[in-house]
Design a protein around this motif. Structure first.
Motif, PDB file in Angstrom:
ATOM      1  N   UNK A 139      -5.338  -4.005   4.876  1.00 23.02           N
ATOM      2  CA  UNK A 139      -4.135  -3.654   4.642  1.00 23.02           C
ATOM      3  C   UNK A 139      -4.297  -2.626   3.430  1.00 23.02           C
ATOM      4  N   UNK A 140      -5.271  -2.633   2.547  1.00 29.58           N
ATOM      5  CA  UNK A 140      -5.343  -1.968   1.407  1.00 29.58           C
ATOM      6  C   UNK A 140      -5.433  -0.421   1.536  1.00 29.58           C
ATOM      7  N   UNK A 141      -6.262  -0.138   2.066  1.00 25.20           N
ATOM      8  CA  UNK A 141      -6.466   1.560   2.514  1.00 25.20           C
ATOM      9  C   UNK A 141      -5.160   1.980   2.966  1.00 25.20           C
ATOM     10  N   UNK A 142      -4.360   1.478   3.737  1.00 23.71           N
ATOM     11  CA  UNK A 142      -3.140   2.053   4.196  1.00 23.71           C
ATOM     12  C   UNK A 142      -1.892   2.031   2.798  1.00 23.71           C
ATOM     13  N   UNK A 143      -2.105   1.130   1.973  1.00 19.87           N
ATOM     14  CA  UNK A 143      -1.146   1.034   0.907  1.00 19.87           C
ATOM     15  C   UNK A 143      -1.626   2.105   0.029  1.00 19.87           C
ATOM     16  N   UNK A 144      -2.719   2.247  -0.394  1.00 19.07           N
ATOM     17  CA  UNK A 144      -3.278   3.315  -1.161  1.00 19.07           C
ATOM     18  C   UNK A 144      -3.005   4.805  -0.399  1.00 19.07           C
ATOM     19  N   UNK A 145      -3.118   4.913   0.689  1.00 18.81           N
ATOM     20  CA  UNK A 145      -2.689   6.212   1.233  1.00 18.81           C
ATOM     21  C   UNK A 145      -1.200   6.453   0.975  1.00 18.81           C
ATOM     22  N   UNK A 146      -0.396   5.513   1.179  1.00 20.36           N
ATOM     23  CA  UNK A 146       1.037   5.708   1.445  1.00 20.36           C
ATOM     24  C   UNK A 146       1.455   6.042  -0.485  1.00 20.36           C
ATOM     25  N   UNK A 147       0.697   5.498  -1.133  1.00 23.94           N
ATOM     26  CA  UNK A 147       0.943   5.344  -2.731  1.00 23.94           C
ATOM     27  C   UNK A 147       0.617   6.929  -3.042  1.00 23.94           C
ATOM     28  N   UNK A 148      -0.586   7.420  -2.788  1.00 21.38           N
ATOM     29  CA  UNK A 148      -0.828   8.699  -2.921  1.00 21.38           C
ATOM     30  C   UNK A 148      -0.173   9.959  -2.545  1.00 21.38           C
ATOM     31  N   UNK A 149       0.408   9.298  -1.285  1.00 23.57           N
ATOM     32  CA  UNK A 149       1.321  10.520  -0.837  1.00 23.57           C
ATOM     33  C   UNK A 149       2.567  10.414  -1.694  1.00 23.57           C
ATOM     34  N   UNK A 150       3.212   9.521  -2.172  1.00 20.56           N
ATOM     35  CA  UNK A 150       4.119   9.467  -3.086  1.00 20.56           C
ATOM     36  C   UNK A 150       4.025   9.767  -4.349  1.00 20.56           C
ATOM     37  N   UNK A 151       2.620  10.024  -4.629  1.00 18.34           N
ATOM     38  CA  UNK A 151       2.216  10.444  -6.225  1.00 18.34           C
ATOM     39  C   UNK A 151       2.489   9.252  -7.042  1.00 18.34           C
ATOM     40  N   UNK A 152       2.120   7.826  -6.811  1.00 18.42           N
ATOM     41  CA  UNK A 152       2.378   6.988  -7.585  1.00 18.42           C
ATOM     42  C   UNK A 152       1.287   6.214  -7.809  1.00 18.42           C
ATOM     43  N   UNK A 153       0.195   6.642  -8.643  1.00 21.06           N
ATOM     44  CA  UNK A 153      -1.019   6.576  -8.994  1.00 21.06           C
ATOM     45  C   UNK A 153      -1.251   5.059  -9.304  1.00 21.06           C
ATOM     46  N   UNK A 154      -0.376   4.578 -10.051  1.00 18.75           N
ATOM     47  CA  UNK A 154      -0.696   3.302 -10.506  1.00 18.75           C
ATOM     48  C   UNK A 154      -0.480   2.306  -9.546  1.00 18.75           C
ATOM     49  N   UNK A 155       0.477   2.315  -8.394  1.00 17.82           N
ATOM     50  CA  UNK A 155       0.538   1.653  -7.307  1.00 17.82           C
ATOM     51  C   UNK A 155      -0.595   1.751  -6.547  1.00 17.82           C
TER      52      UNK A 155
END
Length: 920
Positions: free
Chosen positions: A889-905
């Protein structure tokens, strides 16, 4: 109409302004609020203000501006650019007398035209670098005051300084501008109540100039209601400061120094507003008199304890109010005055009688008109006094109405229109009732409602004869006027919030006439002497109702996700504690190694409001207490008003024991809601409040749920009781009539609707005849009559149209007295509770079938459910991931967080994935 009343106009420039500063401002000056900050002010803070103006931002629409004026703003401040949009044309979008224009000294060309037409006021911004004490500033301000004719009309000129580099405002600036018939705008961030910034009190007092050798200021003290003059006293700057800061009247005695009104007797005065006269050498104190607590104390102002005013006895309406209040407390038993206050039907009939006689009085006979108007005012004021409503409360409601700029059409309600065929509840255009009466009850019908022999009839219509607009009008409920009620409730909640038990005890003595020494009782409640007062058959009925309600609500209990708890056994005996049931969860593996869970937990602290006083309502205590008990709420506060002797209905005490109430709050009305919402020394604070009540209880619930200091939710919005009955040719007329009346007897505002499926005229007449006969045999016949007068029957062609009408109306109670009721029930989309078939009267749901009677009203059944066990629970979700789960699941979460500009997430996942990768 705005007037120049203060040398300072504070400008709210941040939402976190302290309530203490707002309270002092409210006693002396209006407040200027940017439209973007209006919603950030809590209702409690807004209530501290005597008046306020709203400065519109560039995006505001005319409807939004009108809403702000309707909501209580004295005026809207518009920029010069917006003036033509809102004010020009034959029909301006906003009334000029409620508009203030904001201009600089170079954009005032159109001001004279607007001023001539009645512009409320103007804000002028001085050019940058122009000091207030300069002659140039004097010329600019003087020219604007001249155009506005401020000296003659009082219409204000407010002066702002330009830019961030504007000099810090000084007290002398406020004094100079006031001498030029203008007022200084100062941001609240630059104001204080001491010398740390501009002292607001000093600035407000700066123009005052005494023409007396002792330097004192003559002060006229007037009552908040009717502005009745109470006396002439003197003030000093010291006494004025203390009055403004404390909110209690302080004057300056010429012989004894500071005179803190009521310091010894307790007969203090609450300062509502302080104003100075036009040449700033005299003052007016608008006060609210508080009754003293000692034997020598009195409610008046004069040092002679028998007088309310130093100028002699009260006159007119003020005298009448005082007389009625006195007679309410001391009228001899059995006297006519005592009957007026104790006999609801008599007072209602007298108000109708006097209103009719005033309407019938001839214009030429002025004395007769005055005579009948005086009679109507007498009984109307008696009605107010009986409800604890003062003339000040009435004036406040009038002021709220006067501020509205959007108006309803203004037609009379259908039952009071005066000509057959005139405006009816279904609109004026030709909706003809089929039973020979008119929904627009003519004068004879109004008068006849006091005649016990007059027929009690609903107004009947044929669906096909109604236009789309008429159908929509018939589906509407009467508007609930909450603004005035909320204004009455706010100070009650504030008092309970600040003073706790002491306030609850005082308010209980005032409203319930019960003198208590403690607000809260603890278990056991059903002591032997209490049980001895309960009839055996009533105890048996309570036990049976408890078992049925428990059985149905226990079956609703959610222990995990969608899994209900096991139902009570057929014996109806309640199970034990159900220990361990809350451990069950809804668990779903959404993908390999990723598990999501959902589990229920009880709301920790709940408040149950059970109406009482003269009524006995153990059924409501059962309906609220049992689901709270089943949900496992650790703290259950049951609030109910005491009787005048301080006792609580023994039946309610018995139920309190059965449902395991933690505390019994002996209070009703808004004060009970406040005690539960905020908590007091003896009453636990709750997290959610349940239960029906009158308009004051409803208003209090609405206010506390929006107060962040309370952090409390409520069960649902509330309105008058209502029922909709669907009946056809096979229905029993007596059954139908009884179901309609079962709700009509709740109160004159109850909503009663009959939807007849292809009813013949004979069947309709049979229902009407039974309704009239049964109603006249009821002890609450007068209340029933008033409810039925505004109730309607709609005859529809088939069951599909009946369901369509019912779903559009969304009734609290829906009764199916027709063929194939189970089939029709499947088509119900919106209803609080459904009663299926001829042997299921609404009463069984109210008391003992097992379903809950606390239901959504006023059409809220479209989006709310009735009270259930789930109402006392909330759900918590959880998730857990294995290493493999995070890898997937992790890579999908990283992709969405980067899309939203939330790097800490994203990093919170990356760091774990890196650890897993490194571990390998």
């Amino acid at each position: 109409m705005l007037t120049l009343s203060s040398p300072v106009l504070p400008l709210l420039d941040a939402p976190d302004v302290k309530a203490e500063l707002l309270a002092v401002i409210g006693r002396a000056a209006p407040l200027l609020i940017p439209s973007s900050l209006v919603s950030s002010l809590s209702a409690e803070k807004l209530s501290l203000l005597s008046s306020y103006l709203v400065q519109a931002d560039a995006s505001i629409s005319s409807s939004q501006a009108a809403d702000l004026l309707d909501g209580g703003a004295d005026a809207i401040v518009l920029s010069a650019n917006d003036a033509s949009t809102f004010l020009d044309g034959e029909q301006p979008l906003l009334p000029l007398e409620r508009v203030v224009l904001s201009l600089d000294s170079t954009t005032a060309a159109s001001l004279p035209a607007y001023a001539e037409k009645g512009l409320a006021g103007v804000i002028v911004t001085l050019p940058e670098g122009v000091a207030i004490e300069s002659s140039q500033a004097g010329d600019i301000v003087g020219s604007f005051a001249s155009v506005m004719k401020t000296k003659d009309t009082g219409r204000p000129v407010y002066v702002a300084q330009q830019g961030a580099a504007a000099p810090t405002p000084k007290t002398s600036d406020a004094a100079r501008l006031f001498s030029l018939q203008s007022s200084l705008i100062v941001p609240t961030s630059q104001l204080s109540l001491d010398s740390s910034r501009l002292d607001f009190v000093d600035a407000f007092l700066s123009p005052l100039q005494s023409d007396r050798k002792d330097g004192l200021f003559p002060t006229n003290v007037v009552a908040a209601a009717l502005l009745t003059s109470l006396g002439l006293v003197y003030s000093s700057r010291e006494s004025l400061r203390e009055s403004l800061l404390t909110g209690s009247a302080v004057y300056q005695s010429r012989t004894r120094g500071l005179w803190r009104k009521g310091a010894s007797s307790g007969a203090t005065q609450e300062v509502v507003r302080i104003r100075m006269d036009c040449d700033a050498d005299a003052l007016e104190f608008k006060v609210r008199q508080r009754k003293g607590t000692t034997s020598a104390a009195h409610a008046g102002f004069c040092h002679q304890s028998t007088k309310e005013s130093c100028f002699g006895p009260l006159e007119g309406l003020a005298k009448l109010e005082a007389t009625l209040k006195s007679r309410k407390e001391s009228a001899p038993k059995g006297s006519y005055t005592a009957r007026i206050f104790s006999d609801e039907a008599l007072l209602a009939a007298k108000i109708r009688e006097e209103a009719t006689e005033l309407v019938d009085a001839k214009d030429e006979d002025k004395e007769h008109v005055a005579f009948e108007a005086a009679d109507l005012l007498y009984f109307a004021l008696a009605r107010c006094v009986r409800a604890g409503v003062s003339l000040e409360d009435v004036e406040r409601s009038l002021d709220v109405k006067a501020k509205k700029v959007t108006r309803r059409k203004g037609d009379a309600k259908p039952q009071f229109t005066t000509a057959p065929g005139a405006a009816q509840k279904a609109d004026a255009a030709g909706a003809k009732p089929v039973n020979g009466t008119t929904a627009a009850a003519p004068p004879a019908a109004v008068a006849a409602s006091s005649d016990p022999n007059a027929p009690i009839l609903m107004q009947s219509y044929i669906y096909e004869d109604l236009s789309t607009e008429q159908r929509a009008a018939l589906l509407k409920r009467p508007a609930i006027k909450t603004e005035a009620t909320m204004e009455l409730v706010r100070p009650i909640l504030k008092s309970v919030k600040e003073r706790g038990d002491a306030a609850v005890l005082e308010l209980t003595a005032k409203f319930d006439r019960a003198q208590l020494t403690s607000t809260v009782r603890r278990a056991p409640y059903a002591t032997p002497d209490v049980m001895a007062k309960i009839k055996p058959e009533v105890k048996t009925a309570i036990d049976r109702a408890y078992a049925n309600i428990y059985k149905f609500h226990h079956a609703q209990k959610v222990t995990g996700g969608n899994k209900p708890a096991s139902a009570v056994g057929a014996s109806g005996v309640a199970p034990g504690t159900g220990e361990g049931e809350d451990d069950a969860v809804l668990e779903v593996e959404t993908m390999p190694g990723v598990v999501c869970r959902r589990f229920a937990r009880p709301i920790q602290r709940v408040g149950l409001y059970v109406p009482g006083g003269t009524a006995v309502l153990p059924s409501t205590a059962l309906m609220l207490g049992i689901p709270a008990q089943i949900a496992g709420c650790p703290t259950i506060v049951l609030a109910t008003p005491p009787r005048p002797d301080g006792s609580i209905a023994p039946e309610v005490l018995y139920v309190a024991d059965k449902v395991g109430a933690t505390a019994l709050l002996c209070a009703g009305g808004a004060q009970a809601v406040g005690a539960m919402a905020y908590g007091t020394e003896s009453c636990p604070k709750v997290d959610k409040i349940f239960g029906p009540g009158n308009q004051f209880v409803t208003a209090a619930k609405m206010l506390v749920q929006n107060d962040v200091d309370a952090l409390v939710s409520i069960d649902m919005p509330a309105g008058p009781s209502e029922v909709l009955v669907i009946a056809d040719e096979q229905s029993n007329p007596d059954f139908v009539a009884s179901d309609l009346l079962s709700q009509a007897e709740h109160g004159p505002d109850s909503q009663v609707v009959l939807v007849g499926i292809a009813l013949t005229k004979a069947k309709l007449q049979a229902i009407e005849a039974s309704l009239d006969k049964q109603a006249k045999a009821l002890p609450r016949c007068e209340i029933v009559r008033r409810a039925i007068e505004k109730s309607v029957t709609v005859v529809v062609p088939d069951a599909a149209k009946a369901l369509e009408w019912s779903n559009a109306y969304a009734p609290e109670h829906l009764i199916l007295q027709c063929s194939n009721p189970e089939v029709i029930a499947k088509g119900v989309l919106n209803a609080g509770s459904v009663f299926i078939g001829p042997w299921t009267p609404e009463s069984v749901g109210d008391y003992a079938s097992g379903s809950n009677h606390s239901l959504p009203t006023f059409g809220y059944a479209r989006q709310f459910s009735g009270v259930s066990t789930g109402s006392f629970q909330k759900h918590i979700t959880a998730q857990s991931l294995t290493e493999e789960g995070l890898k997937g699941l992790g890579p999908h979460v990283v992709a969405l967080a980067e899309c939203e500009g939330l790097e800490a997430h994203a990093e919170a996942v990356r760091i774990r994935l890196a650890q897993l990768k490194g571990g390998k």
